[in-house]
Design a protein around this motif. Structure first.
Motif, PDB file in Angstrom:
ATOM      1  N   PRO A   1       5.717   7.756  -2.423  1.00  0.00           N
ATOM      2  CA  PRO A   1       6.226   8.719  -3.399  1.00  0.00           C
ATOM      3  C   PRO A   1       5.292   8.934  -4.598  1.00  0.00           C
ATOM      4  O   PRO A   1       5.426   9.915  -5.312  1.00  0.00           O
ATOM      5  CB  PRO A   1       7.561   8.112  -3.842  1.00  0.00           C
ATOM      6  N   ARG A   2       4.345   8.030  -4.810  1.00  0.00           N
ATOM      7  CA  ARG A   2       3.415   8.157  -5.940  1.00  0.00           C
ATOM      8  C   ARG A   2       2.050   8.677  -5.490  1.00  0.00           C
ATOM      9  O   ARG A   2       1.058   8.496  -6.202  1.00  0.00           O
ATOM     10  CB  ARG A   2       3.253   6.803  -6.619  1.00  0.00           C
TER      11      ARG A   2
ATOM     12  N   LEU B   1       0.818  -1.214   0.000  1.00  0.00           N
ATOM     13  CA  LEU B   1       0.000   0.000   0.000  1.00  0.00           C
ATOM     14  C   LEU B   1       0.849   1.260   0.000  1.00  0.00           C
ATOM     15  O   LEU B   1       0.369   2.327  -0.387  1.00  0.00           O
ATOM     16  CB  LEU B   1      -0.954  -0.009   1.190  1.00  0.00           C
ATOM     17  N   ALA B   2       2.101   1.158   0.396  1.00  0.00           N
ATOM     18  CA  ALA B   2       2.999   2.313   0.364  1.00  0.00           C
ATOM     19  C   ALA B   2       3.170   2.823  -1.065  1.00  0.00           C
ATOM     20  O   ALA B   2       3.417   4.013  -1.275  1.00  0.00           O
ATOM     21  CB  ALA B   2       4.346   1.949   0.975  1.00  0.00           C
TER      22      ALA B   2
ATOM     23  N   GLU C   1       0.770  11.694  -5.410  1.00  0.00           N
ATOM     24  CA  GLU C   1       0.175  12.620  -6.383  1.00  0.00           C
ATOM     25  C   GLU C   1      -0.370  11.874  -7.596  1.00  0.00           C
ATOM     26  O   GLU C   1      -1.448  12.196  -8.103  1.00  0.00           O
ATOM     27  CB  GLU C   1       1.200  13.673  -6.818  1.00  0.00           C
ATOM     28  N   GLU C   2       0.357  10.863  -8.056  1.00  0.00           N
ATOM     29  CA  GLU C   2      -0.102  10.058  -9.186  1.00  0.00           C
ATOM     30  C   GLU C   2      -1.368   9.293  -8.815  1.00  0.00           C
ATOM     31  O   GLU C   2      -2.304   9.197  -9.609  1.00  0.00           O
ATOM     32  CB  GLU C   2       1.003   9.096  -9.614  1.00  0.00           C
ATOM     33  N   THR C   3      -1.412   8.765  -7.609  1.00  0.00           N
ATOM     34  CA  THR C   3      -2.583   8.033  -7.137  1.00  0.00           C
ATOM     35  C   THR C   3      -3.796   8.952  -7.068  1.00  0.00           C
ATOM     36  O   THR C   3      -4.880   8.604  -7.561  1.00  0.00           O
ATOM     37  CB  THR C   3      -2.317   7.411  -5.745  1.00  0.00           C
ATOM     38  N   LEU C   4      -3.621  10.132  -6.480  1.00  0.00           N
ATOM     39  CA  LEU C   4      -4.733  11.083  -6.374  1.00  0.00           C
ATOM     40  C   LEU C   4      -5.190  11.558  -7.750  1.00  0.00           C
ATOM     41  O   LEU C   4      -6.395  11.691  -7.998  1.00  0.00           O
ATOM     42  CB  LEU C   4      -4.333  12.269  -5.482  1.00  0.00           C
ATOM     43  N   ALA C   5      -4.246  11.794  -8.652  1.00  0.00           N
ATOM     44  CA  ALA C   5      -4.610  12.185 -10.019  1.00  0.00           C
ATOM     45  C   ALA C   5      -5.400  11.070 -10.701  1.00  0.00           C
ATOM     46  O   ALA C   5      -6.376  11.325 -11.417  1.00  0.00           O
ATOM     47  CB  ALA C   5      -3.361  12.521 -10.823  1.00  0.00           C
ATOM     48  N   GLY C   6      -4.998   9.821 -10.466  1.00  0.00           N
ATOM     49  CA  GLY C   6      -5.716   8.679 -11.031  1.00  0.00           C
ATOM     50  C   GLY C   6      -7.141   8.612 -10.522  1.00  0.00           C
ATOM     51  O   GLY C   6      -8.079   8.333 -11.280  1.00  0.00           O
ATOM     52  N   TYR C   7      -7.336   8.883  -9.224  1.00  0.00           N
ATOM     53  CA  TYR C   7      -8.688   8.876  -8.660  1.00  0.00           C
ATOM     54  C   TYR C   7      -9.521  10.015  -9.230  1.00  0.00           C
ATOM     55  O   TYR C   7     -10.712   9.837  -9.506  1.00  0.00           O
ATOM     56  CB  TYR C   7      -8.647   8.952  -7.130  1.00  0.00           C
ATOM     57  N   LEU C   8      -8.913  11.181  -9.414  1.00  0.00           N
ATOM     58  CA  LEU C   8      -9.640  12.308 -10.010  1.00  0.00           C
ATOM     59  C   LEU C   8     -10.035  11.992 -11.453  1.00  0.00           C
ATOM     60  O   LEU C   8     -11.172  12.261 -11.862  1.00  0.00           O
ATOM     61  CB  LEU C   8      -8.790  13.583  -9.952  1.00  0.00           C
ATOM     62  N   ILE C   9      -9.121  11.399 -12.196  1.00  0.00           N
ATOM     63  CA  ILE C   9      -9.442  11.010 -13.578  1.00  0.00           C
ATOM     64  C   ILE C   9     -10.562   9.987 -13.583  1.00  0.00           C
ATOM     65  O   ILE C   9     -11.493  10.063 -14.400  1.00  0.00           O
ATOM     66  CB  ILE C   9      -8.189  10.481 -14.303  1.00  0.00           C
TER      67      ILE C   9
END
Length: 175
Positions: A128-129, A122-123, A131-139
């Motif tokens: 470090p990712r 889950l880390a 922002e990428e994870t949150l951007a993926g959820y927003l998309i």
């Protein structure tokens, strides 16, 4: 005779659910594929060649299956009498939460297969990712809103009517 009717009903339901799965899969594959293509273009601009279409196929299939689970759980079904924006947003956010939860489970299971602890697995999502994870959820939310807007509008007009309006040639209206 009742057995034949039950089999026909079960068969129809299976065909309907298979069609629904295929529609979800294609929609999600196109949208996830667009994100993968964008990511590949950004990486290519940095001199890194990477396109992983297999991930888009697997992720689209998993998310489509998770959404079918959400349909079975009747997520977002209780706001049907309000203005169409509210059930649309309710379903989109409800399914987003379901997809986030199922993605967390998916990452944990993948980590276990790779002999990693659940925390280490889950880390990847929050480390470090993040922002990428949150951007993926927003998309994903931006993908779910039009999908559910279409479904909610179809339900309001009468099942299948919106689809027929989109796909069946209509006579032009006189001026």
């Amino acid at each position: 005779m009742a057995t034949t009717t039950a089999k026909e009903t079960l068969h129809r339901r299976a065909v309907r659910e298979l069609k629904e799965f295929v529609i979800l899969f294609v929609y999600l594959y196109i949208t996830i594929g667009a994100v993968v293509l964008l990511k590949a273009a950004v990486l290519h601009a940095q001199g890194i060649d990477s396109i992983v279409w297999g991930i888009a196929v697997v992720k689209a299939a998993l998310l489509a299956k998770f959404m079918m689970l959400g349909y079975a759980m009747k997520i977002g079904e209780h706001n049907s009498a309000r203005a169409l924006i509210w059930p649309t947003l309710h379903k989109a956010f409800g399914f987003l939460v379901l997809l986030i939860i199922m993605t967390i489970f998916e990452e944990a299971i993948v980590g276990l297969f790779h002999r990693q602890s659940i925390a280490a697995s889950l880390a990847v999502l929050v480390g470090p990712r993040l922002e990428e994870t949150l951007a993926g959820y927003l998309i994903m939310l931006l993908v779910l809103i039009p999908f559910f807007a279409f479904r909610v509008l179809d339900e309001a007009l009468g099942e299948g009517r919106l689809m027929r309006m989109f796909l069946v040639e209509r006579e032009p209206k006189p001026f």
